[in-house]
Design a protein around this motif. Structure first.
Motif, PDB file in Angstrom:
ATOM      1  N   LYS A  88       0.825  -1.217   0.000  1.00  0.00           N
ATOM      2  CA  LYS A  88       0.000   0.000   0.000  1.00  0.00           C
ATOM      3  C   LYS A  88       0.855   1.262   0.000  1.00  0.00           C
ATOM      4  N   TRP A  89       1.956   1.242   0.743  1.00  0.00           N
ATOM      5  CA  TRP A  89       2.754   2.457   0.915  1.00  0.00           C
ATOM      6  C   TRP A  89       3.919   2.574  -0.057  1.00  0.00           C
ATOM      7  N   PHE A  90       4.486   1.454  -0.479  1.00  0.00           N
ATOM      8  CA  PHE A  90       5.701   1.477  -1.303  1.00  0.00           C
ATOM      9  C   PHE A  90       5.559   0.551  -2.507  1.00  0.00           C
ATOM     10  N   GLN A  91       4.581   0.795  -3.357  1.00  0.00           N
ATOM     11  CA  GLN A  91       4.326  -0.103  -4.472  1.00  0.00           C
ATOM     12  C   GLN A  91       5.433  -0.093  -5.522  1.00  0.00           C
ATOM     13  N   LYS A  92       6.261   0.904  -5.539  1.00  0.00           N
ATOM     14  CA  LYS A  92       7.346   0.992  -6.524  1.00  0.00           C
ATOM     15  C   LYS A  92       8.647   0.371  -6.013  1.00  0.00           C
ATOM     16  N   THR A  93       8.582  -0.442  -4.967  1.00  0.00           N
ATOM     17  CA  THR A  93       9.773  -1.074  -4.405  1.00  0.00           C
ATOM     18  C   THR A  93      10.384  -2.018  -5.437  1.00  0.00           C
ATOM     19  N   PRO A  94      11.705  -1.922  -5.655  1.00  0.00           N
ATOM     20  CA  PRO A  94      12.359  -2.821  -6.622  1.00  0.00           C
ATOM     21  C   PRO A  94      12.224  -4.287  -6.201  1.00  0.00           C
ATOM     22  N   VAL A  95      12.163  -5.158  -7.190  1.00  0.00           N
ATOM     23  CA  VAL A  95      11.963  -6.583  -6.953  1.00  0.00           C
ATOM     24  C   VAL A  95      13.113  -7.169  -6.127  1.00  0.00           C
ATOM     25  N   VAL A  96      14.322  -6.702  -6.351  1.00  0.00           N
ATOM     26  CA  VAL A  96      15.473  -7.220  -5.600  1.00  0.00           C
ATOM     27  C   VAL A  96      15.322  -6.909  -4.109  1.00  0.00           C
ATOM     28  N   ILE A  97      14.848  -5.728  -3.783  1.00  0.00           N
ATOM     29  CA  ILE A  97      14.622  -5.347  -2.379  1.00  0.00           C
ATOM     30  C   ILE A  97      13.526  -6.235  -1.785  1.00  0.00           C
ATOM     31  N   LEU A  98      12.475  -6.470  -2.557  1.00  0.00           N
ATOM     32  CA  LEU A  98      11.403  -7.341  -2.081  1.00  0.00           C
ATOM     33  C   LEU A  98      11.897  -8.781  -1.896  1.00  0.00           C
ATOM     34  N   ALA A  99      12.801  -9.238  -2.745  1.00  0.00           N
ATOM     35  CA  ALA A  99      13.360 -10.583  -2.600  1.00  0.00           C
ATOM     36  C   ALA A  99      14.197 -10.679  -1.319  1.00  0.00           C
ATOM     37  N   ILE A 100      14.960  -9.649  -1.018  1.00  0.00           N
ATOM     38  CA  ILE A 100      15.728  -9.614   0.237  1.00  0.00           C
ATOM     39  C   ILE A 100      14.762  -9.608   1.420  1.00  0.00           C
ATOM     40  N   TYR A 101      13.701  -8.830   1.298  1.00  0.00           N
ATOM     41  CA  TYR A 101      12.659  -8.804   2.330  1.00  0.00           C
ATOM     42  C   TYR A 101      12.063 -10.199   2.520  1.00  0.00           C
ATOM     43  N   ALA A 102      11.832 -10.922   1.421  1.00  0.00           N
ATOM     44  CA  ALA A 102      11.294 -12.282   1.516  1.00  0.00           C
ATOM     45  C   ALA A 102      12.249 -13.185   2.288  1.00  0.00           C
ATOM     46  N   GLY A 103      13.546 -13.021   2.048  1.00  0.00           N
ATOM     47  CA  GLY A 103      14.530 -13.791   2.805  1.00  0.00           C
ATOM     48  C   GLY A 103      14.488 -13.465   4.285  1.00  0.00           C
ATOM     49  N   LEU A 104      14.398 -12.189   4.597  1.00  0.00           N
ATOM     50  CA  LEU A 104      14.311 -11.771   6.006  1.00  0.00           C
ATOM     51  C   LEU A 104      13.034 -12.294   6.662  1.00  0.00           C
ATOM     52  N   CYS A 105      11.973 -12.395   5.880  1.00  0.00           N
ATOM     53  CA  CYS A 105      10.721 -12.947   6.417  1.00  0.00           C
ATOM     54  C   CYS A 105      10.888 -14.412   6.800  1.00  0.00           C
ATOM     55  N   GLY A 106      11.750 -15.135   6.097  1.00  0.00           N
ATOM     56  CA  GLY A 106      12.038 -16.516   6.482  1.00  0.00           C
ATOM     57  C   GLY A 106      12.686 -16.585   7.851  1.00  0.00           C
ATOM     58  N   LEU A 107      13.587 -15.639   8.117  1.00  0.00           N
ATOM     59  CA  LEU A 107      14.224 -15.582   9.434  1.00  0.00           C
ATOM     60  C   LEU A 107      13.230 -15.145  10.509  1.00  0.00           C
ATOM     61  N   LEU A 108      12.368 -14.179  10.177  1.00  0.00           N
ATOM     62  CA  LEU A 108      11.339 -13.727  11.111  1.00  0.00           C
ATOM     63  C   LEU A 108      10.380 -14.869  11.443  1.00  0.00           C
ATOM     64  N   TYR A 109       9.992 -15.630  10.438  1.00  0.00           N
ATOM     65  CA  TYR A 109       9.098 -16.769  10.638  1.00  0.00           C
ATOM     66  C   TYR A 109       9.708 -17.739  11.654  1.00  0.00           C
ATOM     67  N   GLY A 110      10.974 -18.056  11.490  1.00  0.00           N
ATOM     68  CA  GLY A 110      11.642 -18.968  12.416  1.00  0.00           C
ATOM     69  C   GLY A 110      11.695 -18.434  13.830  1.00  0.00           C
ATOM     70  N   PHE A 111      11.927 -17.131  13.961  1.00  0.00           N
ATOM     71  CA  PHE A 111      11.970 -16.522  15.289  1.00  0.00           C
ATOM     72  C   PHE A 111      10.603 -16.595  15.956  1.00  0.00           C
ATOM     73  N   VAL A 112       9.558 -16.249  15.214  1.00  0.00           N
ATOM     74  CA  VAL A 112       8.200 -16.279  15.777  1.00  0.00           C
ATOM     75  C   VAL A 112       7.818 -17.716  16.146  1.00  0.00           C
ATOM     76  N   MET A 113       8.195 -18.668  15.305  1.00  0.00           N
ATOM     77  CA  MET A 113       7.897 -20.073  15.618  1.00  0.00           C
ATOM     78  C   MET A 113       8.607 -20.496  16.907  1.00  0.00           C
TER      79      MET A 113
END
Length: 166
Positions: A88-113
């Motif tokens: 909603k806020w940053f729709q023009k985010t480059p795909v590479v940045i979003l891919a790095i974010y996806a990787g960080l989400c994997g680490l966040l998922y593990g922490f929350v689990m």
């Protein structure tokens, strides 16, 4: 909720279920997180929340459920909400940045689990530290799945998101 959006959510949940079952033999490598990120990015945080809960419940019916099911719903819901807000806020985010974010989400998922250990009174730090290699698998898998799925799902969802906005 419009019928078309409900049907689309059903298809996306089915995609998550099939993807998670297909990769079940590889520890912590599955496309669910990447699909939730992409769909939430284009369709909003509420969609991400519904997709996270629906995917978790549906896949755990096949793969088995337990106390971790609630933690999975929470972890994927947080990722869905964050991804929807980024969309909603940053729709023009480059795909590479979003891919790095996806990787960080994997680490966040593990922490929350791992936080489940605090709730059930077990040792948190040994459990979390022992799980870091699996979290790294999840992060790397997320980046790869994100890079493969983003162009395809974006093309499908970008057009539909315009008339299905929350």
């Amino acid at each position: 909720m419009p019928t078309k959006k409900l049907a689309l959510l059903g298809v996306l949940i089915a995609l998550c279920v099939v993807g998670r079952i297909a990769f079940a033999s590889i520890p912590n490598v599955q496309p669910v997180t990447a699909i939730i990120i992409i769909c939430s990015f284009w369709m909003g945080p509420v969609t991400g929340l519904i997709l996270a809960a629906g995917s978790t419940v549906a896949t755990n019916m096949v793969l088995g459920s337990g106390t971790w099911t609630i933690t999975q719903i929470i972890a994927w819901s947080v990722i869905g909400l964050m991804s929807g807000l980024i969309g909603k806020w940053f729709q023009k985010t480059p795909v590479v940045i979003l891919a790095i974010y996806a990787g960080l989400c994997g680490l966040l998922y593990g922490f929350v689990m791992s936080l489940e250990r605090l709730v059930v009174g077990k040792l948190f730090w040994p459990y979390y530290l022992a799980g870091i290699p699996f979290d790294v698998n999840h992060a790397i898998g997320n980046v790869i799945f994100f890079m493969v799925l983003f162009p395809v799902l974006s093309r499908l969802l970008k057009e539909r998101a315009a008339y299905m906005i929350q």
